[in-house]
Design an enzyme around this catalytic site. Sequence first.
Site, short mmCIF file in Angstrom:
data_model
loop_
_atom_site.label_atom_id
_atom_site.label_comp_id
_atom_site.label_asym_id
_atom_site.label_seq_id
_atom_site.Cartn_x
_atom_site.Cartn_y
_atom_site.Cartn_z
N SER A 141 -6.50 5.66 -10.97
CA SER A 141 -6.39 4.21 -10.86
C SER A 141 -7.03 3.59 -12.08
O SER A 141 -7.96 4.16 -12.67
CB SER A 141 -7.09 3.71 -9.59
OG SER A 141 -7.19 2.29 -9.59
N TYR A 154 -14.32 2.95 -3.85
CA TYR A 154 -12.98 3.29 -4.30
C TYR A 154 -12.97 3.54 -5.81
O TYR A 154 -12.42 4.55 -6.29
CB TYR A 154 -12.00 2.17 -3.95
CG TYR A 154 -10.60 2.40 -4.49
CD1 TYR A 154 -9.71 3.21 -3.81
CD2 TYR A 154 -10.19 1.81 -5.68
CE1 TYR A 154 -8.42 3.45 -4.32
CE2 TYR A 154 -8.92 2.03 -6.20
CZ TYR A 154 -8.04 2.85 -5.50
OH TYR A 154 -6.79 3.08 -6.01
#
Length: 243
Positions: A141, A154
């Site tokens: 990501s 995250y």
Amino acid sequence: MNTESTKAVIVTGSTSGIGFAIASRLYAEGWRVTLNGYRTEKEGADLCAKMPGADYVDADVSTSDGAAHLVKTAVASFGQLDAVVNNAGVAWRIDHSDLDAVDDEFWDKIMAVNLKGPWNVAKAARPHLARSSGQIINNASLAGLTTTGSSIPYAVSKAGLVHLTHLLAKALGPEIRVNAVAPGYIDTPLTHEWQSVRDYVEDNAPARRLGDPEDVAEAVHGVMKMGYVSGAIIPVAGGLQVL
């Protein structure tokens, strides 16, 4: 003959969103695909009906037993394994300043799926990928490269996955190539209601549009064809990484 038609791939977390788009793209390119996720037997069969000849394995890759079961079943179905796309992941929005909202259970779940999962699958798949001179593609990501992301845990899990990609590329070469894609905001059912993020991307990303799952699928397929690329992290973010 399309050489990809002789190859087999596992795509984890591929029952919806980005994972399903990746699996669909590889299937369309001729790959023999093993889908994975949390579905009932009927739901798995329905997914495979959209890709005749594909297989579905319900397995929790955050456990070593689940990852081993997934790989063993995929190899039994297709006789070989040429690639793994570690796409399975979880995310929930928690403001980065709200430290008290993050408890042990949240940390453990994020790390187990987003970071330990790819590690488990890589270990289970290694001997098969070594035989086929195969490859691993991790879905990281932009949050793993910048101070963004749906939550601090995250972002940390994805930063760990970026470094795991580098480490595995070094450890598993030359037999196995390891790369990662790093999506920015991608419009999926999980992220569709994140209106403030959507507005920011449309107003600021050099591409001036939202990303969609097919953008990530295209990047994954492209990286898979780059035979002299290993240890690379490819942003798929409409240019957000330059801001």
